[in-house]
Design an enzyme around this catalytic site. Structure first.
Site, mmCIF file in Angstrom:
data_model
loop_
_atom_site.group_PDB
_atom_site.id
_atom_site.type_symbol
_atom_site.label_atom_id
_atom_site.label_comp_id
_atom_site.label_asym_id
_atom_site.label_seq_id
_atom_site.Cartn_x
_atom_site.Cartn_y
_atom_site.Cartn_z
ATOM 1 N N CYS A 276 -5.325 2.819 10.045
ATOM 2 C CA CYS A 276 -5.715 4.232 10.165
ATOM 3 C C CYS A 276 -7.202 4.328 10.481
ATOM 4 O O CYS A 276 -7.814 5.369 10.259
ATOM 5 C CB CYS A 276 -5.371 5.011 8.902
ATOM 6 S SG CYS A 276 -6.126 4.354 7.418
ATOM 7 N N ASN B 110 -2.799 -5.806 -6.538
ATOM 8 C CA ASN B 110 -3.607 -5.919 -5.326
ATOM 9 C C ASN B 110 -2.756 -6.608 -4.246
ATOM 10 O O ASN B 110 -2.241 -7.709 -4.469
ATOM 11 C CB ASN B 110 -4.848 -6.772 -5.657
ATOM 12 C CG ASN B 110 -5.813 -6.841 -4.493
ATOM 13 O OD1 ASN B 110 -5.417 -6.880 -3.333
ATOM 14 N ND2 ASN B 110 -7.084 -6.857 -4.817
ATOM 15 N N ASP C 283 0.985 -1.146 -4.913
ATOM 16 C CA ASP C 283 -0.269 -0.438 -4.665
ATOM 17 C C ASP C 283 -1.221 -0.766 -5.813
ATOM 18 O O ASP C 283 -0.786 -1.007 -6.944
ATOM 19 C CB ASP C 283 -0.033 1.078 -4.600
ATOM 20 C CG ASP C 283 -1.171 1.836 -3.914
ATOM 21 O OD1 ASP C 283 -0.984 2.282 -2.761
ATOM 22 O OD2 ASP C 283 -2.252 1.979 -4.541
ATOM 23 N N PHE D 267 0.866 -1.190 0.000
ATOM 24 C CA PHE D 267 0.000 0.000 0.000
ATOM 25 C C PHE D 267 0.903 1.241 0.000
ATOM 26 O O PHE D 267 0.761 2.142 0.810
ATOM 27 C CB PHE D 267 -0.932 0.015 1.220
ATOM 28 C CG PHE D 267 -1.696 -1.269 1.448
ATOM 29 C CD1 PHE D 267 -2.883 -1.506 0.771
ATOM 30 C CD2 PHE D 267 -1.230 -2.230 2.341
ATOM 31 C CE1 PHE D 267 -3.596 -2.694 0.979
ATOM 32 C CE2 PHE D 267 -1.932 -3.404 2.558
ATOM 33 C CZ PHE D 267 -3.124 -3.644 1.877
ATOM 34 N N ASP E 150 0.473 -0.678 5.229
ATOM 35 C CA ASP E 150 -0.217 0.587 5.547
ATOM 36 C C ASP E 150 -1.497 0.671 4.704
ATOM 37 O O ASP E 150 -1.601 1.516 3.799
ATOM 38 C CB ASP E 150 0.715 1.774 5.269
ATOM 39 C CG ASP E 150 0.067 3.108 5.635
ATOM 40 O OD1 ASP E 150 -0.894 3.103 6.430
ATOM 41 O OD2 ASP E 150 0.512 4.151 5.113
#
Ligand SMILES: C[S@@+](CC[C@H](N)C(=O)[O-])C[C@H]1O[C@@H](n2cnc3c(N)ncnc32)[C@H](O)[C@@H]1O
Length: 387
Positions: A330, A269, A242, A221, A290
């Site tokens: 997050c 992916n 990503d 990511f 992330d």
């Protein structure tokens, strides 16, 4: 200033340090205009403070102060200046940082990010939206920005009944800006990139990861290569992946800008890539995870947890003994305790023994306001595989 009466429960919440009162705790608000600043009183008539009022959001009041004081231009100027003063040390290390972090800086629903003198503003409630022109004038007066861009295309504005829009509100903004984070150069697109152009909240975690990383690294990511570029100096090779091809194109440009020859990127992916790498017997010494928020509400925490479990489990299987996992969430709804439990389960299932080296959060220009847990959304755990 109109008066809004709030319940005992709502007043208690504010007196305990939170800044929000929900609609269910509003007893009387017939005088209050949408997007105005109101005086909140409790059912006994005591002043609780002054707050932004929203006529549609579930968060009816966002408190600006619990003092009985005038909220005028001088008041805003002092709050803005204080944010600038608190960022003075950060501005010496990087020219890209968050200047104003909404509730975290006692300026609810207002975000201002800085990219080499270009300012990006978000007004995320009815009342901060009403005040946008005044905020622009104050930013110009206090900080002399080169330009100011509004990124009011964030979906949360819909909860306030506000339209989505973005554009330049001061000066002539370029479509791309070069920023420098501790010697790493990045091109960001504040008018069109994800968030306001970059994930500024990870900046200090890049440094922490760089301190500990080594060998062959995989940055999952990667977006525009934030972790990957920082790891370049510490690792033999770095692969960033990503799903967004435009993010990877930008990441590749950033590699060229920094003249790095050990960083490569792939558009793919992460879920598929980790599975394929595992089948192919690939191994890494450092892996960064992330992902985007897998759960954006309490209702989806269980399905989100499955996503975090899958990538952490797969990453742990790919690490060499002694390898480093830098794993993030997050999502505000994923508490640190829950996240650590998922990492522990993943380690058990992967038959790896893990040592937690650091438990981190968002960068210090995104400060957590005690009493408002919603301001603490990013968790970053750095762990070493012992065997
Ligand atoms: C939180 S951001 C990563 C920020 C980045 N690490 C940085 O420091 O700038 C999440 C990224 O995940 C990407 N993404 C979302 N789903 C993905 C998937 N299934 N596989 C790969 N990338 C994905 C998005 O395109 C986005 O760039």
């Amino acid at each position: 200033m109109a008066t809004v009466v709030i319940s005992t429960r709502g007043a208690k919440r504010i007196r305990k340090g939170h800044l929000w009162v929900y609609r269910s705790d509003v007893r009387e608000s017939s005088d209050a205009e949408a997007g105005s600043i109101v005086t909140a009183i409790d059912e006994a008539g005591n002043v609780v403070g002054h707050a932004f009022y929203s006529s549609v959001s579930e968060i009816a009041l966002r408190f600006l102060t619990t003092r009985d004081e005038a909220i005028d231009r001088d008041w805003w100027r002092a709050r803005f200046r204080a944010c600038g003063d608190r960022r003075a040390m950060i501005a010496r290390e990087t020219n890209a940082y968050r200047l104003i972090y909404s509730e975290g800086d006692l300026l609810p629903s207002l975000i201002v990010d800085v990219y080499d003198g270009h300012y990006v503003l978000q007004t995320l409630s009815q009342a901060s939206d009403v005040l946008q022109s005044e905020f622009v004038e104050l930013l110009v007066e206090l900080f002399q920005p080169r330009t100011i861009i509004e990124r009011n295309d964030a979906r949360v504005r819909e909860l306030e009944g506000l339209e989505l829009r973005n554009g330049v509100v001061y000066g002539n903004a370029p479509s791309e800006v070069e920023i420098n984070q501790h010697g790493c150069r990045f091109i960001v697109s504040p008018l069109s990139g994800q968030k306001t152009g970059a994930f500024l909240d990870q900046r200090e975690n890049y440094l922490a990861a760089k301190r500990l990383a080594r060998g062959s690294a995989l940055d999952c990511f990667t977006f525009n290569g934030g972790f990957a570029l920082h790891l370049s100096g510490a690792c033999e090779s770095v692969l960033g992946i990503d799903i967004a091809s435009e993010a990877i194109v930008a990441a590749q440009k950033n590699v060229q800008l920094n003249r790095l020859n050990n960083v490569t990127f792939q558009t793919t992916n992460v879920f598929d890539a980790l599975r394929e790498m595992s089948s192919a017997g690939e191994r890494f010494d450092t892996i960064v995870l992330d992902p985007p928020a897998f759960t954006k509400s309490r209702a989806t925490v269980k399905s989100g947890a499955r996503g975090y479990k899958e990538i952490n489990l797969r990453a742990l299987k790919l690490l060499n003994p002694g390898g480093l996992l830098i794993t993030c969430t997050c999502s505000y709804h994923m508490s640190e305790e829950m996240f650590l439990a998922i990492i522990a389960e993943s380690a058990l299932d992967a038959h790896r023994r893990l040592q937690i080296i650091e438990r981190r959060g968002q960068s210090s220009d995104h400060p957590v306001l005690l009493g408002v847990p919603e301001t603490h959304y990013l968790k970053c755990v750095i762990a070493r595989v012992l065997d």
